[in-house]
Write an enzyme that holds these catalytic residues in place. Structure first.
Site, PDB file in Angstrom:
ATOM      1  N   PRO A 121      33.146  38.151  33.704  1.00 13.42           N
ATOM      2  CA  PRO A 121      32.807  36.381  34.560  1.00 13.42           C
ATOM      3  C   PRO A 121      33.348  35.889  32.990  1.00 13.42           C
ATOM      4  O   PRO A 121      33.391  34.679  33.893  1.00 13.42           O
ATOM      5  CB  PRO A 121      30.828  36.583  33.348  1.00 13.42           C
ATOM      6  CG  PRO A 121      30.646  37.593  33.001  1.00 13.42           C
ATOM      7  CD  PRO A 121      31.825  38.865  33.117  1.00 13.42           C
ATOM      8  N   GLU A 152      48.331  46.969  45.535  1.00 12.21           N
ATOM      9  CA  GLU A 152      47.448  46.197  46.216  1.00 12.21           C
ATOM     10  C   GLU A 152      47.895  44.852  46.886  1.00 12.21           C
ATOM     11  O   GLU A 152      47.635  44.683  48.227  1.00 12.21           O
ATOM     12  CB  GLU A 152      46.207  46.073  45.064  1.00 12.21           C
ATOM     13  CG  GLU A 152      45.379  44.855  45.312  1.00 12.21           C
ATOM     14  CD  GLU A 152      44.675  44.858  43.666  1.00 12.21           C
ATOM     15  OE1 GLU A 152      44.269  45.911  42.688  1.00 12.21           O
ATOM     16  OE2 GLU A 152      43.165  44.010  43.574  1.00 12.21           O
ATOM     17  N   GLN A 202      41.709  23.716  64.300  1.00 15.85           N
ATOM     18  CA  GLN A 202      41.802  23.033  64.902  1.00 15.85           C
ATOM     19  C   GLN A 202      42.031  22.625  66.278  1.00 15.85           C
ATOM     20  O   GLN A 202      41.113  21.596  67.049  1.00 15.85           O
ATOM     21  CB  GLN A 202      42.732  21.832  64.454  1.00 15.85           C
ATOM     22  CG  GLN A 202      43.070  20.237  64.743  1.00 15.85           C
ATOM     23  CD  GLN A 202      42.050  19.010  63.804  1.00 15.85           C
ATOM     24  OE1 GLN A 202      41.221  20.284  63.197  1.00 15.85           O
ATOM     25  NE2 GLN A 202      41.484  18.069  63.565  1.00 15.85           N
ATOM     26  N   THR A 219      45.513  35.750  41.569  1.00 13.03           N
ATOM     27  CA  THR A 219      46.010  34.773  42.346  1.00 13.03           C
ATOM     28  C   THR A 219      47.194  33.942  42.111  1.00 13.03           C
ATOM     29  O   THR A 219      48.043  34.979  42.035  1.00 13.03           O
ATOM     30  CB  THR A 219      45.436  33.249  41.291  1.00 13.03           C
ATOM     31  OG1 THR A 219      46.084  32.619  40.131  1.00 13.03           O
ATOM     32  CG2 THR A 219      43.759  33.955  41.118  1.00 13.03           C
TER      33      THR A 219
HETATM   34  C1  LIG Z   1      35.567  38.112  47.409  1.00 15.91           C
HETATM   35  C2  LIG Z   1      36.004  38.827  46.278  1.00 15.91           C
HETATM   36  C3  LIG Z   1      36.165  39.797  45.859  1.00 15.91           C
HETATM   37  C4  LIG Z   1      36.724  40.196  44.784  1.00 15.91           C
HETATM   38  N1  LIG Z   1      36.972  42.165  44.314  1.00 15.91           N
HETATM   39  C5  LIG Z   1      37.331  42.169  43.452  1.00 15.91           C
HETATM   40  C6  LIG Z   1      37.204  43.568  42.786  1.00 15.91           C
HETATM   41  O1  LIG Z   1      37.185  44.367  43.351  1.00 15.91           O
HETATM   42  N2  LIG Z   1      37.840  43.906  41.681  1.00 15.91           N
HETATM   43  C7  LIG Z   1      38.286  42.955  40.240  1.00 15.91           C
HETATM   44  O2  LIG Z   1      38.511  43.319  39.775  1.00 15.91           O
HETATM   45  N3  LIG Z   1      38.195  41.734  40.661  1.00 15.91           N
HETATM   46  C8  LIG Z   1      37.981  41.468  41.788  1.00 15.91           C
HETATM   47  N4  LIG Z   1      37.774  40.129  42.204  1.00 15.91           N
HETATM   48  C9  LIG Z   1      37.592  39.105  41.147  1.00 15.91           C
HETATM   49  C10 LIG Z   1      39.543  38.698  41.538  1.00 15.91           C
HETATM   50  O3  LIG Z   1      40.457  39.596  41.162  1.00 15.91           O
HETATM   51  C11 LIG Z   1      39.905  36.515  40.266  1.00 15.91           C
HETATM   52  O4  LIG Z   1      38.515  35.887  41.001  1.00 15.91           O
HETATM   53  C12 LIG Z   1      41.206  36.788  40.086  1.00 15.91           C
HETATM   54  O5  LIG Z   1      41.360  37.680  40.080  1.00 15.91           O
HETATM   55  C13 LIG Z   1      40.599  35.376  39.635  1.00 15.91           C
HETATM   56  O6  LIG Z   1      40.519  35.558  38.101  1.00 15.91           O
HETATM   57  P1  LIG Z   1      39.290  34.423  37.979  1.00 15.91           P
HETATM   58  O7  LIG Z   1      38.004  34.512  39.233  1.00 15.91           O
HETATM   59  O8  LIG Z   1      38.364  34.753  36.994  1.00 15.91           O
HETATM   60  O9  LIG Z   1      40.257  32.555  37.903  1.00 15.91           O
HETATM   61  P2  LIG Z   1      40.767  32.365  36.618  1.00 15.91           P
HETATM   62  O10 LIG Z   1      41.433  33.597  35.931  1.00 15.91           O
HETATM   63  O11 LIG Z   1      39.488  31.645  35.716  1.00 15.91           O
HETATM   64  O12 LIG Z   1      41.313  31.477  37.107  1.00 15.91           O
HETATM   65  C14 LIG Z   1      41.414  30.013  37.399  1.00 15.91           C
HETATM   66  C15 LIG Z   1      42.235  29.319  37.871  1.00 15.91           C
HETATM   67  O13 LIG Z   1      43.563  29.113  37.068  1.00 15.91           O
HETATM   68  C16 LIG Z   1      44.626  30.203  37.026  1.00 15.91           C
HETATM   69  N5  LIG Z   1      45.856  30.447  36.563  1.00 15.91           N
HETATM   70  C17 LIG Z   1      45.141  31.139  36.232  1.00 15.91           C
HETATM   71  N6  LIG Z   1      46.141  32.177  34.727  1.00 15.91           N
HETATM   72  C18 LIG Z   1      46.932  30.310  35.279  1.00 15.91           C
HETATM   73  C19 LIG Z   1      48.042  30.874  35.025  1.00 15.91           C
HETATM   74  N7  LIG Z   1      48.094  31.950  33.556  1.00 15.91           N
HETATM   75  N8  LIG Z   1      49.252  29.900  34.921  1.00 15.91           N
HETATM   76  C20 LIG Z   1      48.507  29.410  35.935  1.00 15.91           C
HETATM   77  N9  LIG Z   1      47.104  28.702  36.820  1.00 15.91           N
HETATM   78  C21 LIG Z   1      46.664  29.942  36.309  1.00 15.91           C
HETATM   79  C22 LIG Z   1      44.293  29.858  38.176  1.00 15.91           C
HETATM   80  O14 LIG Z   1      45.597  30.780  38.955  1.00 15.91           O
HETATM   81  C23 LIG Z   1      43.043  29.783  39.137  1.00 15.91           C
HETATM   82  O15 LIG Z   1      43.498  29.057  40.872  1.00 15.91           O
HETATM   83  C24 LIG Z   1      37.016  39.423  43.839  1.00 15.91           C
HETATM   84  C25 LIG Z   1      36.703  38.736  43.683  1.00 15.91           C
HETATM   85  C26 LIG Z   1      36.739  37.931  45.319  1.00 15.91           C
HETATM   86  C27 LIG Z   1      35.505  36.252  45.404  1.00 15.91           C
END
Ligand SMILES: Cc1cc2nc3c(=O)[nH]c(=O)nc-3n(C[C@H](O)[C@H](O)[C@H](O)COP(=O)(O)OP(=O)(O)OC[C@H]3O[C@@H](n4cnc5c(N)ncnc54)[C@H](O)[C@@H]3O)c2cc1C
Length: 382
Positions: free
Chosen positions: A131, A247, A341, A370
């Protein structure tokens, strides 16, 4: 979708493609609406896929796999898009989880877990995200502390694909909470009857509704010390960095297949749909926009085929895998938006596959690292 066989394919792969296509069209696609409603696939479909040899196709036969290569994983990813079967999480299971075990597992671990993943007796998941921590993997809070012959795992994970059905979960945890990257290890948790392990709700998403993306909780979960992946603690971060390239590539493969399918569906629709007494395709705006999309599809295909060929030869480097991930997924989202669209109001209706291609695309820019993190990685090599 392209009818030209890619240079990395051969007769064996095309036979595998045919098998995958038939299975996905007959056994999965008709169930997609129900799976979307219930937010997960039927457990049984994993066994059926396993029986047909569609799980772990690139794992060696001695461990129950298909004995193929990444090309088989790519074919499966392409065919899932083609059949619009977004619910079955085989990429996580076969292309990712099984490969962590193959690459880093001891002989005993490989023999113990890989045949079960290949047969579908086990569904695999990998739990990195928490989380409070996603992109910044070094900051995971989950602890995996050695206590005698066991590790005790405490923490919670979220957004885990295959989370509801997973029987085997690779958990990213800190065996040394005082260290960042060097404190991370990968622990395998077999979920059946494991005290202290529980699953939260299946999360409601804006797309990929049939994928069981879940929260997972580890409350004093004890696993044998032999469940540490590999033989030494503190290797987890390096293991993650090494495997994430594959991946990212498989996500890019899916993105390119989605671009091609989106173009295909839009061409068909616009050539059929009439407005002002002529097909929508005849408007210059439509033709020019679709000419642009066709160009994107072609460039993306050439790029991804080259990445696949390089990966098969063991030559795909980290920045190129990151380039493939961010660029193809960005194009996938742009193309889905542009093409929807042309469907007018019908594009917003669930029964039109274009709406599914649009909503399912959005996550591609977020998971697997990301797209901002991809650019961060690429920039380190500039
Ligand atoms: C449908 C789905 C399936 C998933 N499956 C898996 C899974 O099987 N296993 C697993 O472990 N995870 C899984 N995930 C998690 C996914 O990998 C994470 O959501 C992703 O890595 C981003 O982490 P976060 O959501 O905590 O965003 P955050 O890390 O909080 O990022 C928020 C924003 O800040 C930006 N940001 C963060 N750090 C930087 C930086 N250094 N420079 C610039 N921008 C930055 C990010 O790009 C993003 O836009 C899944 C997520 C979804 C929604």
């Amino acid at each position: 979708m392209p009818t030209i066989r890619p240079a990395w394919s051969d007769d064996d792969l095309e036979a595998f493609r045919e098998l995958a296509r038939t299975f996905l069209e007959k056994e999965c696609a008709p169930n997609e609406p129900r799976w979307n409603e219930q937010q997960h696939v039927d457990r049984d479909i994993w066994r059926k896929a396993g029986e047909l040899g569609l799980l772990c196709p690139s794992i060696p036969e001695e461990y129950g796999g298909g004995g193929g290569s990444f090309a088989h994983e790519a074919v499966m990813a392409e065919e899932q898009i083609r059949a619009l079967v977004g619910s079955l999480g085989t990429a996580v299971h076969s292309t990712i989880v099984a490969h962590y075990i193959l690459e880093y597992g001891t002989e005993e671990q490989k023999k113990r877990w890989l045949p079960k993943l290949a047969s579908g007796e086990y569904v695999g998941a990998i739990a990195m995200t928490e989380p409070g921590t996603g992109s910044d993997l070094q900051s995971v809070k989950t602890k995996a502390i050695r206590a005698g012959d066991e590790y005790v795992i405490d923490g919670s994970k979220t957004f885990i694909s295959n989370g509801l059905l997973a029987d085997l979960i690779i958990v990213v945890g800190k065996t040394d909470p005082h260290n960042a990257a060097a404190g991370i290890s990968l622990l395998v948790v077999e979920t059946d009857g494991t005290d202290g392990f529980s699953r939260g709700r299946v999360l409601k998403k804006i797309g990929q509704h049939g994928q069981d993306t879940s929260e997972l909780f580890f409350d004093g979960v004890r696993v044998p010390a032999g469940n540490l992946l590999g033989e030494t603690e503190g290797q987890g971060f390096i293991q993650l960095m090494q495997q994430l390239a594959q991946e990212r590539l498989v996500l890019a493969v899916g993105a390119v297949a989605a671009i091609e399918l989106t173009l295909d569906l839009t061409l068909k629709y616009t050539k059929d749909r009439q407005a002002f007494g002529k097909p929508v395709f005849q408007f210059q705006n439509t033709r020019f926009k679709l000419a642009e999309v066709a160009t994107t599809a072609k460039v993306a295909r050439v790029f991804i085929d080259d990445c696949i060929a390089k990966h098969l030869a063991g030559q795909l480097d980290v920045p190129t895998a990151s380039m493939a991930k961010w660029w193809t997924t960005q194009m996938q989202c742009d193309v889905a938006d542009e093409c929807l669209q042309f469907f007018g109001g019908y594009g917003y209706m669930e029964e039109y596959p274009i709406s599914r291609l649009y909503t399912d695309a959005r996550i591609q820019k977020i998971y697997g690292g990301t797209n901002e993190i991809m650019k961060e990685i690429i920039s380190r090599f500039l």
